[in-house]
Structures are given as C-alpha cells and as structure tokens.
Design a protein around this motif. Structure first.
Motif, PDB file in Angstrom:
ATOM      1  N   PRO A  83       0.794  -1.229   0.000  1.00 42.43           N
ATOM      2  CA  PRO A  83       0.000   0.000   0.000  1.00 42.43           C
ATOM      3  C   PRO A  83       0.829   1.284   0.000  1.00 42.43           C
ATOM      4  N   THR A  84       2.070   1.210   0.403  1.00 45.02           N
ATOM      5  CA  THR A  84       2.898   2.411   0.481  1.00 45.02           C
ATOM      6  C   THR A  84       3.424   2.841  -0.872  1.00 45.02           C
ATOM      7  N   THR A  85       3.736   1.889  -1.727  1.00 47.21           N
ATOM      8  CA  THR A  85       4.358   2.243  -3.003  1.00 47.21           C
ATOM      9  C   THR A  85       3.546   1.806  -4.220  1.00 47.21           C
ATOM     10  N   SER A  86       3.247   0.534  -4.337  1.00 47.18           N
ATOM     11  CA  SER A  86       2.584   0.085  -5.562  1.00 47.18           C
ATOM     12  C   SER A  86       1.146   0.591  -5.669  1.00 47.18           C
ATOM     13  N   ARG A  87       0.461   0.673  -4.567  1.00 50.06           N
ATOM     14  CA  ARG A  87      -0.939   1.125  -4.611  1.00 50.06           C
ATOM     15  C   ARG A  87      -1.056   2.538  -5.166  1.00 50.06           C
ATOM     16  N   PRO A  88      -0.285   3.509  -4.661  1.00 52.54           N
ATOM     17  CA  PRO A  88      -0.398   4.850  -5.247  1.00 52.54           C
ATOM     18  C   PRO A  88       0.018   4.889  -6.719  1.00 52.54           C
ATOM     19  N   LEU A  89       1.050   4.108  -7.077  1.00 51.79           N
ATOM     20  CA  LEU A  89       1.495   4.091  -8.466  1.00 51.79           C
ATOM     21  C   LEU A  89       0.407   3.534  -9.381  1.00 51.79           C
ATOM     22  N   LYS A  90      -0.331   2.566  -8.886  1.00 52.17           N
ATOM     23  CA  LYS A  90      -1.420   1.990  -9.676  1.00 52.17           C
ATOM     24  C   LYS A  90      -2.628   2.925  -9.720  1.00 52.17           C
ATOM     25  N   LEU A  91      -2.969   3.527  -8.593  1.00 57.19           N
ATOM     26  CA  LEU A  91      -4.130   4.417  -8.535  1.00 57.19           C
ATOM     27  C   LEU A  91      -3.975   5.634  -9.447  1.00 57.19           C
ATOM     28  N   VAL A  92      -2.785   6.165  -9.508  1.00 55.05           N
ATOM     29  CA  VAL A  92      -2.533   7.362 -10.311  1.00 55.05           C
ATOM     30  C   VAL A  92      -2.336   7.021 -11.793  1.00 55.05           C
ATOM     31  N   GLY A  93      -2.087   5.757 -12.089  1.00 54.46           N
ATOM     32  CA  GLY A  93      -1.906   5.338 -13.473  1.00 54.46           C
ATOM     33  C   GLY A  93      -0.463   5.249 -13.919  1.00 54.46           C
ATOM     34  N   ILE A  94       0.455   5.471 -13.007  1.00 53.76           N
ATOM     35  CA  ILE A  94       1.878   5.405 -13.354  1.00 53.76           C
ATOM     36  C   ILE A  94       2.280   3.974 -13.691  1.00 53.76           C
TER      37      ILE A  94
END
Length: 100
Positions: free
Chosen positions: A70-81
């Motif tokens: 949740p700290t790294t991959s989740r934000p990268l996926k949510l934002v579309g990166i």
C-alpha cells in the motif's frame, strides 16, 4: 540500480532524481531499476520524479520499478503510473525480467 529507503517527498525527491540520473548516465545502461521496497512513504513529488525519469531516458533503456504494498505500488497503480512504467512486486522478478 537505485535502491531507495525511507520517505520520498518534496524534500528527498531531488536526491532520487539525482540518483536515477547518475545510474542512467553510467555508460549507456540497457536498463535502470529503481527499488522502492524499503520506502515507507511515497509522495506525489516522488512519483513525478519516476515519470520524468521514464520520459527522459532513451527509448532503448528499460525503466523498471520494484514496488509492493500500500505504500508504493498502490499509489502508483491508482494514479496510473503503473500503466507507463514496468512495475514489479519484488527485486527477483524485476531482475529476471531484465535478464530476458
């Protein structure tokens, strides 16, 4: 390879940017790998550095990121990166993908 730990925010993002630039400048690498496994906070400024680095690299240079949870991959996926940058759950998977 760039290994990152701790917090990546507006204060530390320039250090990440410099480390990626140094790795990319080393004798025209075939790939640049950024390992975020030990990151405990990834702010939008850190994500911006990853996107900019991906855009700045020559097309022949693969840019991969190791991020899990949740700290790294989740934000990268949510934002579309994660749609732009190759994302791997662990270092072994990333290294195996680069070896092929």
């Amino acid at each position: 390879m760039v290994s990152v730990s701790g917090t990546v925010d507006m204060l530390t993002a320039p250090q990440l940017e410099a480390a990626i630039a140094a790795a990319a400048g080393d004798a025209s690498p075939a790939a640049v790998l950024v390992d975020l496994s030990a990151v405990d906070f990834l702010a939008s400024s850190g994500m911006g550095v990853l996107v900019a680095a991906h855009a700045d690299l020559a097309p022949a240079v693969r840019f991969v990121v190791v991020a899990d949870g949740p700290t790294t991959s989740r934000p990268l996926k949510l934002v579309g990166i994660a749609d732009l940058i190759e994302l791997f759950a662990n270092l072994d998977d990333a290294l195996a993908a680069l070896a092929t």
